[in-house]
Design an enzyme around this catalytic site. Structure first.
Site, mmCIF file in Angstrom:
data_model
loop_
_atom_site.group_PDB
_atom_site.id
_atom_site.type_symbol
_atom_site.label_atom_id
_atom_site.label_comp_id
_atom_site.label_asym_id
_atom_site.label_seq_id
_atom_site.Cartn_x
_atom_site.Cartn_y
_atom_site.Cartn_z
ATOM 1 N N TYR A 31 0.708 -1.225 -0.015
ATOM 2 C CA TYR A 31 0.000 -0.030 -0.056
ATOM 3 C C TYR A 31 0.981 1.195 -0.038
ATOM 4 O O TYR A 31 1.185 1.926 1.110
ATOM 5 C CB TYR A 31 -0.893 0.136 1.289
ATOM 6 C CG TYR A 31 -1.767 -1.463 1.672
ATOM 7 C CD1 TYR A 31 -2.825 -1.702 0.507
ATOM 8 C CD2 TYR A 31 -1.737 -2.117 2.635
ATOM 9 C CE1 TYR A 31 -3.231 -2.708 0.644
ATOM 10 C CE2 TYR A 31 -2.490 -3.105 2.886
ATOM 11 C CZ TYR A 31 -3.423 -3.420 1.660
ATOM 12 O OH TYR A 31 -4.131 -4.573 2.161
ATOM 13 N N TYR A 83 1.533 -1.174 -6.892
ATOM 14 C CA TYR A 83 0.083 -0.976 -6.626
ATOM 15 C C TYR A 83 -0.646 -0.773 -7.808
ATOM 16 O O TYR A 83 -0.344 -0.226 -8.818
ATOM 17 C CB TYR A 83 -0.255 0.162 -5.631
ATOM 18 C CG TYR A 83 -1.654 0.204 -5.238
ATOM 19 C CD1 TYR A 83 -2.077 -0.839 -4.064
ATOM 20 C CD2 TYR A 83 -2.664 0.765 -5.714
ATOM 21 C CE1 TYR A 83 -3.265 -0.952 -3.723
ATOM 22 C CE2 TYR A 83 -4.152 0.576 -5.410
ATOM 23 C CZ TYR A 83 -4.178 -0.286 -4.340
ATOM 24 O OH TYR A 83 -5.625 -0.178 -4.047
ATOM 25 N N GLY A 158 -13.705 -0.255 3.987
ATOM 26 C CA GLY A 158 -12.529 -0.815 4.630
ATOM 27 C C GLY A 158 -12.420 -2.051 4.965
ATOM 28 O O GLY A 158 -11.324 -2.479 5.324
ATOM 29 N N ASP A 160 -12.859 -4.923 2.801
ATOM 30 C CA ASP A 160 -13.018 -5.231 1.391
ATOM 31 C C ASP A 160 -13.560 -6.535 1.061
ATOM 32 O O ASP A 160 -14.704 -6.451 -0.093
ATOM 33 C CB ASP A 160 -11.517 -5.288 0.610
ATOM 34 C CG ASP A 160 -10.613 -4.193 0.861
ATOM 35 O OD1 ASP A 160 -10.917 -3.344 1.926
ATOM 36 O OD2 ASP A 160 -9.562 -4.013 0.176
ATOM 37 N N ARG A 193 -5.526 -13.095 0.547
ATOM 38 C CA ARG A 193 -6.253 -11.878 -0.204
ATOM 39 C C ARG A 193 -7.394 -12.357 -1.093
ATOM 40 O O ARG A 193 -7.943 -13.545 -1.190
ATOM 41 C CB ARG A 193 -4.963 -11.536 -1.239
ATOM 42 C CG ARG A 193 -3.729 -11.083 -0.673
ATOM 43 C CD ARG A 193 -3.894 -9.743 -0.145
ATOM 44 N NE ARG A 193 -4.461 -8.640 -1.163
ATOM 45 C CZ ARG A 193 -4.787 -7.426 -0.892
ATOM 46 N NH1 ARG A 193 -4.465 -6.946 0.516
ATOM 47 N NH2 ARG A 193 -5.409 -6.518 -1.591
ATOM 48 N N TYR A 342 -7.981 -12.136 4.846
ATOM 49 C CA TYR A 342 -8.055 -10.684 4.782
ATOM 50 C C TYR A 342 -9.394 -10.236 5.747
ATOM 51 O O TYR A 342 -8.915 -10.285 6.921
ATOM 52 C CB TYR A 342 -8.468 -10.073 3.480
ATOM 53 C CG TYR A 342 -7.969 -8.727 2.878
ATOM 54 C CD1 TYR A 342 -6.930 -8.069 3.592
ATOM 55 C CD2 TYR A 342 -8.639 -7.947 2.041
ATOM 56 C CE1 TYR A 342 -6.644 -6.934 3.486
ATOM 57 C CE2 TYR A 342 -8.383 -6.738 1.537
ATOM 58 C CZ TYR A 342 -7.184 -6.127 2.343
ATOM 59 O OH TYR A 342 -7.002 -4.973 1.890
ATOM 60 N N TRP A 343 -10.628 -9.916 5.197
ATOM 61 C CA TRP A 343 -11.823 -9.664 6.259
ATOM 62 C C TRP A 343 -12.585 -10.444 6.402
ATOM 63 O O TRP A 343 -13.919 -10.366 6.658
ATOM 64 C CB TRP A 343 -12.378 -8.299 5.527
ATOM 65 C CG TRP A 343 -11.532 -7.135 5.719
ATOM 66 C CD1 TRP A 343 -10.444 -6.557 4.885
ATOM 67 C CD2 TRP A 343 -11.655 -6.307 7.150
ATOM 68 N NE1 TRP A 343 -10.086 -5.485 5.593
ATOM 69 C CE2 TRP A 343 -10.430 -5.288 6.933
ATOM 70 C CE3 TRP A 343 -12.170 -6.642 8.205
ATOM 71 C CZ2 TRP A 343 -10.305 -4.441 7.894
ATOM 72 C CZ3 TRP A 343 -11.814 -5.422 9.475
ATOM 73 C CH2 TRP A 343 -10.889 -4.406 9.058
ATOM 74 N N GLU A 386 -0.514 -6.443 9.547
ATOM 75 C CA GLU A 386 -1.770 -6.013 9.026
ATOM 76 C C GLU A 386 -2.775 -6.384 9.971
ATOM 77 O O GLU A 386 -3.768 -5.629 10.484
ATOM 78 C CB GLU A 386 -1.925 -6.193 7.551
ATOM 79 C CG GLU A 386 -3.415 -5.636 6.791
ATOM 80 C CD GLU A 386 -3.341 -5.730 5.456
ATOM 81 O OE1 GLU A 386 -2.203 -6.420 4.885
ATOM 82 O OE2 GLU A 386 -3.877 -5.276 4.780
#
Ligand code: DGY
Length: 414
Positions: A31, A83, A158, A160, A193, A342-343, A386
């Site tokens: 990022y 990126y 936020g 994703d 990811r 990730y989320w 992260e």
């Protein structure tokens, strides 16, 4: 939990190493620009040892505010080939600096209040800029005045690749036919990811926004993705309260803020999903709730909403039996839970910070301490990535991460 001096030094070094001159990148490589809520959380870390630098982080972000009041989720202060998708894909009018065309959860007023309590009141111009941003959320993402705030892209939340977005995204037709090269997979294992099918749709939504000239009215009326998000809404609810506090301290007229706050207070109940027994996102195109809770369900106390506190604490208890470290980003008892992706499972320390603050506010100190303790254990044992696997406690995503370092300094390591 006391923090070892080594972790404090490490956290400060991460902020300094990620500093690009007035703003921090979330992490090098993955990022490489300024991200909206990452920068605001960075300010919480900076203020622990460099007050002026904390204010600079916020002022730099607001320098990219659009005339509409929107504060973009990415500011492309410089070029970075590491990126994708960059400014050329977003195709916004913003030139100096170039930005993305969507926003991110509005934590600014809450963080500015925090800085004020440690240091001094912000200039009135910053207060007014935040006021314009809040107004934009209501006008652009809740034009019908429902009292719930929508996101027009999963990245605007936020969070994703939350399972909540799977069904709404299935209604978005890919437009680029896979004709692009992802750069995130150069930095992080693919298992952590989003899938390619998600990226196809993330890019289709950027394409759609750009085709409207990033026209808020058009997006609210016709975007194939428009989902009311309990995270953005809870963060805004809390931020409106903190904006009123700032406005009163600055002698400003806060009547409009109060009206918006009341609308959100009565609207929040629309997120309640009786069959899931928790707050869930609400697809405004279909009227359908997501079927399970996320870490954002536990942000209701942070937002000052107390209708279902007992049920939420029961849910938290049940989640705590399904994983080792609180709070996973998605219900760990659900089939879509993935501890590394990730989320869809990992623990994020800035979400933990907000949840624990809200729980402390309502007197649920045992839970607040448990969440702070889990966050501290994770950082103490594996450092400042992260996010974290809630079962194995291992690092997930990018390493040497700005907001994890900032939250260690400001909260978890205290
Ligand atoms: C990414 O590129 O993964 C970001 O989360 C988008 O904001």
């Amino acid at each position: 939990m006391t923090s070892g001096p080594d972790r404090i030094a490490e956290a400060k070094a991460i902020l300094r190493d990620n500093d690009r001159g007035g703003y921090c990148v979330p992490t090098a490589g993955l990022y490489p620009f300024q991200w909206n809520w990452d920068s605001l959380f960075a300010a919480l870390g900076w203020v622990q040892f460099d007050t002026e630098r904390a204010w600079t982080e916020i002022k730099t972000l607001f320098a990219a505010q659009w005339p509409s009041g929107m504060v973009p989720h990415i500011v492309f202060w410089e070029d970075a080939p590491s990126y994708f998708p960059g400014a050329d894909v977003w195709r916004t009018d913003a030139e100096s600096p170039a930005t993305s065309g969507i926003s991110q959860p509005p934590v600014a007023a809450t963080i500015v209040r925090h800085l004020t309590e440690i240091d001094q009141l912000p200039p009135k111009s910053l207060y007014e800029a935040i006021e314009r941003w809040h107004r934009w959320w209501h006008q652009a993402r809740d034009p019908q005045g429902l009292g719930v705030i929508a996101v027009s892209h999963p990245w605007e939340s936020g969070r994703d690749n939350l399972p909540d977005w799977d069904h709404p995204l299935s209604c978005v037709a890919p437009t680029l036919n896979g004709d692009y090269v992802r750069r995130d997979l150069d930095h992080v294992d693919a298992v952590m990811r989003p899938h390619k099918s998600d990226y196809d749709r993330y890019l289709a939504l950027i394409d759609y926004g750009a085709s409207t000239g990033w026209n808020d009215t058009e997006i609210a009326a016709r975007s194939p993705f428009f989902v009311a998000d309990p995270c953005v809404t809870a963060v805004l609810l809390r931020a409106e309260r903190d904006l009123i506090w700032l406005g009163e301290a600055l002698g400003a007229d806060t009547s409009h803020t109060r009206q918006r706050l009341e609308r959100l207070e009565s609207g929040f109940e629309q997120f309640w999903n009786e069959s899931a027994g928790t707050y869930c996102s609400l697809d405004l195109r279909t009227g359908r709730h997501a079927e399970a809770g996320t870490s954002a369900s536990f942000l209701a106390p942070y937002a000052g909403i107390d209708q279902h506190t007992e049920q939420l604490l029961e849910q938290l208890q049940s989640w705590s039996q399904a994983c080792r470290f609180l709070v996973p980003s998605f219900d760990p008892r659900h089939a879509d839970f993935e501890p590394l992706r990730y989320w869809r499972g990992p623990v994020w320390c800035m979400v933990n910070y907000m949840i624990a603050s809200g729980l402390a506010d309502i007197g649920a100190h045992d839970w607040a301490e448990r969440i702070q303790g889990d966050t501290a254990k994770l950082i103490t044992s594996v450092g400042m990535p992260e996010s974290f696997d809630p079962i194995a406690g291992t690092p997930v995503g990018g390493l040497r991460f700005t907001w994890t370092a900032a939250l260690w300094l400001a909260w978890a390591g205290k």
